[in-house]
Design a protein around this motif. Sequence first.
Motif, PDB file in Angstrom:
ATOM      1  N   VAL A 176       0.851  -1.201   0.000  1.00 40.52           N
ATOM      2  CA  VAL A 176       0.000   0.000   0.000  1.00 40.52           C
ATOM      3  C   VAL A 176       0.878   1.240   0.000  1.00 40.52           C
ATOM      4  N   LYS A 177       1.942   1.228   0.828  1.00 42.03           N
ATOM      5  CA  LYS A 177       2.859   2.373   0.895  1.00 42.03           C
ATOM      6  C   LYS A 177       3.502   2.601  -0.465  1.00 42.03           C
ATOM      7  N   GLY A 178       3.968   1.490  -1.097  1.00 41.37           N
ATOM      8  CA  GLY A 178       4.576   1.611  -2.429  1.00 41.37           C
ATOM      9  C   GLY A 178       3.591   2.196  -3.423  1.00 41.37           C
ATOM     10  N   SER A 179       2.349   1.688  -3.360  1.00 42.43           N
ATOM     11  CA  SER A 179       1.311   2.194  -4.271  1.00 42.43           C
ATOM     12  C   SER A 179       1.042   3.675  -4.013  1.00 42.43           C
ATOM     13  N   LEU A 180       0.951   4.027  -2.700  1.00 44.00           N
ATOM     14  CA  LEU A 180       0.704   5.433  -2.347  1.00 44.00           C
ATOM     15  C   LEU A 180       1.878   6.319  -2.763  1.00 44.00           C
ATOM     16  N   GLU A 181       3.103   5.799  -2.610  1.00 42.72           N
ATOM     17  CA  GLU A 181       4.278   6.576  -3.028  1.00 42.72           C
ATOM     18  C   GLU A 181       4.261   6.790  -4.533  1.00 42.72           C
ATOM     19  N   GLN A 182       3.836   5.748  -5.291  1.00 43.25           N
ATOM     20  CA  GLN A 182       3.723   5.895  -6.744  1.00 43.25           C
ATOM     21  C   GLN A 182       2.647   6.924  -7.092  1.00 43.25           C
ATOM     22  N   GLN A 183       1.507   6.818  -6.369  1.00 44.96           N
ATOM     23  CA  GLN A 183       0.436   7.792  -6.617  1.00 44.96           C
ATOM     24  C   GLN A 183       0.914   9.203  -6.286  1.00 44.96           C
ATOM     25  N   LEU A 184       1.630   9.327  -5.166  1.00 40.38           N
ATOM     26  CA  LEU A 184       2.146  10.627  -4.756  1.00 40.38           C
ATOM     27  C   LEU A 184       3.119  11.164  -5.793  1.00 40.38           C
ATOM     28  N   ALA A 185       4.018  10.288  -6.270  1.00 43.32           N
ATOM     29  CA  ALA A 185       4.983  10.708  -7.287  1.00 43.32           C
ATOM     30  C   ALA A 185       4.241  11.138  -8.556  1.00 43.32           C
ATOM     31  N   ALA A 186       3.198  10.352  -8.928  1.00 42.39           N
ATOM     32  CA  ALA A 186       2.418  10.702 -10.121  1.00 42.39           C
ATOM     33  C   ALA A 186       1.701  12.031  -9.911  1.00 42.39           C
ATOM     34  N   GLN A 187       1.151  12.218  -8.703  1.00 42.84           N
ATOM     35  CA  GLN A 187       0.466  13.478  -8.419  1.00 42.84           C
ATOM     36  C   GLN A 187       1.452  14.647  -8.386  1.00 42.84           C
ATOM     37  N   GLU A 188       2.648  14.398  -7.816  1.00 37.60           N
ATOM     38  CA  GLU A 188       3.655  15.464  -7.810  1.00 37.60           C
ATOM     39  C   GLU A 188       4.056  15.820  -9.234  1.00 37.60           C
ATOM     40  N   TRP A 189       4.212  14.797 -10.088  1.00 40.01           N
ATOM     41  CA  TRP A 189       4.549  15.054 -11.494  1.00 40.01           C
ATOM     42  C   TRP A 189       3.407  15.801 -12.173  1.00 40.01           C
ATOM     43  N   GLU A 190       2.151  15.368 -11.858  1.00 43.07           N
ATOM     44  CA  GLU A 190       0.973  16.030 -12.440  1.00 43.07           C
ATOM     45  C   GLU A 190       0.897  17.470 -11.956  1.00 43.07           C
TER      46      GLU A 190
END
Length: 167
Positions: A114-128
Amino acid sequence: VKQQHLEQQIAERQSELSRKEGSIIELKQMKESLERELAAQERDIADKDGSIAILQAKQEQLQQQVADQQSDIDSKESTVTDLMAKQQHLEQQIAEQQSELSRKAGSIAELREVKGSLEQQLAAQEWEIADKDGSIGALEARQEQLMQQVADQQFDLSGKEGIVTDL
């Protein structure tokens, strides 16, 4: 004849007396031998009575030792039973803790996913967000250009209105 008869009777009695004295001596010797044998047997009996008394005391001592050892064995068996029950309880606790650890390890793995998924989502959101920040910056720059163009065109329009009014 009478005298001869008497002498013969005396000789027979002396012979008989001699035999009886021999028998008496023999009987006395037998009596002494029997008394010695009796004394030896009495000593032997006394020794055996002493040995019996010693053996009875030793038997009582051994019986007491057996009773003490049986008591010790019973105590140790009780201790072994208690320790086995404690061991079984501890093994059960260990099994429960291992089960709990496995469950927690599963939860940790799940949480890491879940943390990995959230970190990916966070990275994607930061990129967005960075992309949108870039788009906003571009739009703001374009807005400024357009506002400048509008201002320039309004100025041109004002100038042209002044010319039209002059005309």
